[in-house]
Write an enzyme that holds these catalytic residues in place. Structure first.
Site, PDB file in Angstrom:
ATOM      1  N   CYS A   1       0.122  -5.932   2.524  1.00  0.00           N
ATOM      2  CA  CYS A   1      -0.058  -7.292   2.764  1.00  0.00           C
ATOM      3  C   CYS A   1       0.502  -8.024   1.628  1.00  0.00           C
ATOM      4  CB  CYS A   1      -1.482  -7.791   3.046  1.00  0.00           C
ATOM      5  SG  CYS A   1      -1.743  -9.526   3.572  1.00  0.00           S
TER       6      CYS A   1
ATOM      7  N   GLY B   1      10.736  -7.163  19.521  1.00  0.00           N
ATOM      8  CA  GLY B   1      10.585  -8.857  19.748  1.00  0.00           C
ATOM      9  C   GLY B   1       9.220  -9.164  19.617  1.00  0.00           C
TER      10      GLY B   1
ATOM     11  N   HIS C   1      -8.352 -38.728  13.186  1.00  0.00           N
ATOM     12  CA  HIS C   1      -7.095 -39.193  13.892  1.00  0.00           C
ATOM     13  C   HIS C   1      -5.893 -39.836  12.945  1.00  0.00           C
ATOM     14  CE1 HIS C   1      -4.667 -40.913  17.183  1.00  0.00           C
ATOM     15  NE2 HIS C   1      -4.640 -42.107  16.361  1.00  0.00           N
TER      16      HIS C   1
HETATM   17  C1  LIG Z   1       6.212  -7.860   7.286  1.00  0.00           C
HETATM   18  C2  LIG Z   1       4.932  -7.961   7.556  1.00  0.00           C
HETATM   19  C3  LIG Z   1       4.147  -9.140   7.662  1.00  0.00           C
HETATM   20  C4  LIG Z   1       2.808  -9.297   7.882  1.00  0.00           C
HETATM   21  N1  LIG Z   1       2.153 -10.315   8.371  1.00  0.00           N
HETATM   22  C5  LIG Z   1       0.839 -10.382   8.300  1.00  0.00           C
HETATM   23  C6  LIG Z   1       0.152 -11.783   8.550  1.00  0.00           C
HETATM   24  O1  LIG Z   1       0.864 -12.808   8.416  1.00  0.00           O
HETATM   25  N2  LIG Z   1      -1.092 -11.605   8.588  1.00  0.00           N
HETATM   26  C7  LIG Z   1      -1.698 -10.604   8.834  1.00  0.00           C
HETATM   27  O2  LIG Z   1      -2.795 -10.777   9.082  1.00  0.00           O
HETATM   28  N3  LIG Z   1      -1.281  -9.514   8.733  1.00  0.00           N
HETATM   29  C8  LIG Z   1       0.024  -9.472   8.471  1.00  0.00           C
HETATM   30  N4  LIG Z   1       0.619  -8.141   8.388  1.00  0.00           N
HETATM   31  C9  LIG Z   1      -0.080  -6.804   8.357  1.00  0.00           C
HETATM   32  C10 LIG Z   1      -1.245  -6.642   7.244  1.00  0.00           C
HETATM   33  O3  LIG Z   1      -0.091  -6.614   6.154  1.00  0.00           O
HETATM   34  C11 LIG Z   1      -1.851  -5.457   7.433  1.00  0.00           C
HETATM   35  O4  LIG Z   1      -2.736  -5.572   8.403  1.00  0.00           O
HETATM   36  C12 LIG Z   1      -2.711  -5.168   6.263  1.00  0.00           C
HETATM   37  O5  LIG Z   1      -1.937  -4.981   4.857  1.00  0.00           O
HETATM   38  C13 LIG Z   1      -3.653  -3.956   6.239  1.00  0.00           C
HETATM   39  O6  LIG Z   1      -4.386  -3.847   5.400  1.00  0.00           O
HETATM   40  P1  LIG Z   1      -4.970  -2.322   4.895  1.00  0.00           P
HETATM   41  O7  LIG Z   1      -5.926  -2.551   3.788  1.00  0.00           O
HETATM   42  O8  LIG Z   1      -5.488  -1.552   5.972  1.00  0.00           O
HETATM   43  O9  LIG Z   1      -3.854  -1.774   4.214  1.00  0.00           O
HETATM   44  P2  LIG Z   1      -2.290  -1.773   3.520  1.00  0.00           P
HETATM   45  O10 LIG Z   1      -2.096  -3.221   3.196  1.00  0.00           O
HETATM   46  O11 LIG Z   1      -1.373  -1.182   4.276  1.00  0.00           O
HETATM   47  O12 LIG Z   1      -2.814  -0.850   2.138  1.00  0.00           O
HETATM   48  C14 LIG Z   1      -2.956   0.581   1.985  1.00  0.00           C
HETATM   49  C15 LIG Z   1      -2.697   0.892   0.766  1.00  0.00           C
HETATM   50  O13 LIG Z   1      -3.042   2.127   0.615  1.00  0.00           O
HETATM   51  C16 LIG Z   1      -2.088   3.104  -0.279  1.00  0.00           C
HETATM   52  N5  LIG Z   1      -2.385   4.368  -0.029  1.00  0.00           N
HETATM   53  C17 LIG Z   1      -1.879   4.875   1.353  1.00  0.00           C
HETATM   54  N6  LIG Z   1      -2.131   6.251   1.044  1.00  0.00           N
HETATM   55  C18 LIG Z   1      -2.706   6.549  -0.130  1.00  0.00           C
HETATM   56  C19 LIG Z   1      -3.167   7.543  -0.846  1.00  0.00           C
HETATM   57  N7  LIG Z   1      -3.234   8.762  -0.436  1.00  0.00           N
HETATM   58  N8  LIG Z   1      -3.817   7.595  -1.907  1.00  0.00           N
HETATM   59  C20 LIG Z   1      -3.814   6.230  -2.598  1.00  0.00           C
HETATM   60  N9  LIG Z   1      -3.319   4.981  -2.041  1.00  0.00           N
HETATM   61  C21 LIG Z   1      -2.895   5.357  -0.790  1.00  0.00           C
HETATM   62  C22 LIG Z   1      -0.856   2.210   0.151  1.00  0.00           C
HETATM   63  O14 LIG Z   1       0.247   2.636  -0.771  1.00  0.00           O
HETATM   64  C23 LIG Z   1      -1.117   0.794   0.201  1.00  0.00           C
HETATM   65  O15 LIG Z   1      -0.862   0.290  -0.881  1.00  0.00           O
HETATM   66  C24 LIG Z   1       2.079  -7.995   8.289  1.00  0.00           C
HETATM   67  C25 LIG Z   1       2.659  -6.634   7.980  1.00  0.00           C
HETATM   68  C26 LIG Z   1       4.047  -6.672   7.765  1.00  0.00           C
HETATM   69  C27 LIG Z   1       4.636  -5.367   7.324  1.00  0.00           C
END
Ligand SMILES: Cc1cc2nc3c(=O)[nH]c(=O)nc-3n(C[C@H](O)[C@H](O)[C@H](O)COP(=O)(O)OP(=O)(O)OC[C@H]3O[C@@H](n4cnc5c(N)ncnc54)[C@H](O)[C@@H]3O)c2cc1C
Length: 477
Positions: A48, A187, A450
């Protein structure tokens, strides 16, 4: 309400420091637990903050500014064409990421969370092998472990090319250059948001989507105004079309299209962005040594307390399922921390908002019309067109629309959908209404300021009763 319990005796590990992981870790620490948070990055933030929500929104803000500066001539203000200084734009975006993730690092220290830069693998249900980024390795045992390893961009194997010309969302956000032409495959919201950024920076963007419409899953009446605008800012939008093949040539990627509406079967693009969804990171080494179960789609199976089939292991965020959104991950993380502390909690929201940060924005929460139709559910929909909103006129954005999806019997608000400038901010009122069990009358009687776009939510409730001051929509008998 959160109570302090004997949680202080527990030592928990959180694997992954994205929104799900750091939210779980921070609340667990606030509840008195000893917490170790493990992630390969220097600071918490995850996808994120480092390569998702935050960098994309920083760039979309710039895109909007460029667009408004061009549009200003309609209001009698002429700006020269913007000059893009790419290194400065990149460093501004990086600065935003650094401030936010650095801030999370400080918050982590203040809470005495042990932040470990590295990767974790399971030895058993309570023991992790942690490979630190400094090259050392250690085995650590915990009382509970929270998996928050997130997701990564999905790839269509037959279209995979190892070249900088083929980008995913991460490399697209790096913004190494602005190509002359870009094809976005997919898309969905990530492709459209990044396509909007590149188009504003002067790139000719095409989008290809295999389904008949952009943003599959969103109600069509919300997508229509966006589609119309995308037709203006993008070079082309190819629907009902698949990419059959990609081949790198000396001056670009040659793409072969397939589908009933295809006019030119082959085109050459400087770059291609593959944005065809995301895959959960559930292939954690050693996970098979635990009782954690993974579904066919690769999501870790959890109950409403976010506990996996292994009683010592919890999982939150993208790795446990849709919607893969940061705010859902954070709430799950907090629920897991409370569940570990022994509180009676469950993750069962009535509404999780979805926002597409294009221009116009699209946002919805609760029941959608598409879902109601699928479930054969009786609903009443009240729409308020922004052409009748004073505020929308003052900002020259009358293409928007706000709608309420209401239960005809109880008059309870079941869903809210908004398309228009700032829809992402406005939708929070809909989420609160649904979570509070608001009736359409509650919204109609709530005095909104408003002139604001927030009034359109109240106006749509008035439309439901056939008594809107600003549009004439008498209630049919
Ligand atoms: C371009 C883009 C735009 C986005 N825009 C939005 C938005 O506007 N609003 C929104 O709500 N969501 C958005 N998202 C989605 C959002 O980023 C994710 O839903 C969110 O980051 C999920 O959080 P998480 O904590 O599940 O995991 P993540 O943020 O994916 O974090 C997981 C972490 O775990 C680490 N990891 C993985 N395996 C291991 C391991 N074995 N040991 C230690 N660490 C590990 C990874 O390196 C990572 O740092 C977007 C995503 C992208 C790609």
């Amino acid at each position: 309400m959160i109570f302090m319990t004997e949680a202080s005796n527990l030592h928990i590990a959180v694997i992954g420091a994205g929104p799900g992981g750091y939210a779980a870790a921070f609340l667990a620490a606030d509840l008195g637990m000893k917490v170790t948070l493990i992630d390969p990055e220097q600071n918490p933030g995850g996808v994120c903050l480092f390569r998702g929500c935050i960098p994309s929104k920083a760039l979309l803000h710039v895109a909007k500014l460029i667009d408004e500066s061009r549009h200003a001539k309609n209001w009698g203000v002429d700006y020269a064409d913007p000059k893009i200084d790419l290194p400065r734009l990149r460093s501004w975006k990086e600065g935003v990421i650094k401030k936010l993730t650095g801030g999370l690092g400080v918050l982590s220290k203040q809470r005495k969370v042990e932040y470990t830069q590295g990767k974790a693998a399971f030895e058993n249900s309570t023991t992790l092998r942690v490979a630190r980024s400094n090259g050392t390795e250690e085995q650590l045992t915990f009382d509970r472990i929270v998996i928050a390893t997130g997701s990564r961009p999905a790839v269509i194997p037959s279209l995979k090319l190892e070249t900088p010309r083929m980008m995913d969302s991460t490399s697209a956000l790096d913004l190494s250059e602005v190509p002359g032409t870009l094809l976005v495959i997919g898309g969905g919201y990530i492709g459209l948001e990044l396509g909007t950024v590149y188009a504003a920076l002067g790139c000719k963007v095409s989008v290809v989507e295999m389904l008949p419409g952009l943003l599959p899953g969103a109600d069509r009446d919300l997508v229509l105004p966006l589609h119309k605008r995308m037709e203006k800012i993008f070079d082309s939008i190819l629907l009902n079309t698949t990419v059959a093949a990609v081949k790198e040539e000396s001056n670009g990627i040659r793409v072969t299209f397939d589908g009933p509406e295809v006019k030119e079967r082959e085109s050459l693009f400087d770059k291609v962005l593959m944005s065809v969804g995301r895959k959960p990171n559930s292939e954690i080494p050693g996970l098979e040594k635990t009782q954690v179960k993974v579904t066919q789609r690769g999501f870790i199976q959890v109950n409403k307390q976010l506990q996996t089939d292994d009683p010592a292991i919890y999982a939150v965020g993208d790795v446990v399922g849709e919607p893969m959104l940061a705010h859902k991950a954070m709430h799950e993380g907090r629920t897991a921390a409370e569940a570990i502390a022994g509180h009676k909690v469950a993750f069962e929201p009535n509404a999780i908002p979805a926002v597409v940060f294009t221009d116009p924005e699209i946002a919805w929460c609760g029941l959608t019309e598409t879902q109601a139709q699928k479930e054969n559910r009786e609903i009443k929909v009240a729409r308020f067109p922004w052409a009748a909103s004073g505020r929308a006129l003052t900002i020259d954005r009358t293409e928007g629309m706000t709608k309420l999806i209401v239960d005809p019997q109880t008059e309870r608000v079941l869903g809210v959908g908004i398309v228009g400038a700032g829809a992402g901010e406005l939708i929070a009122e809909g989420v609160l209404a649904i979570e509070m069990g608001a009736l359409a009358k509650d919204i109609a009687l709530t005095i909104h300021p408003h002139p604001t776009l927030s009034e359109t939510v109240m106006n749509s409730a008035e439309v439901f009763f056939g008594t809107s001051t600003d549009v004439y929509r008498p209630k049919r008998p």
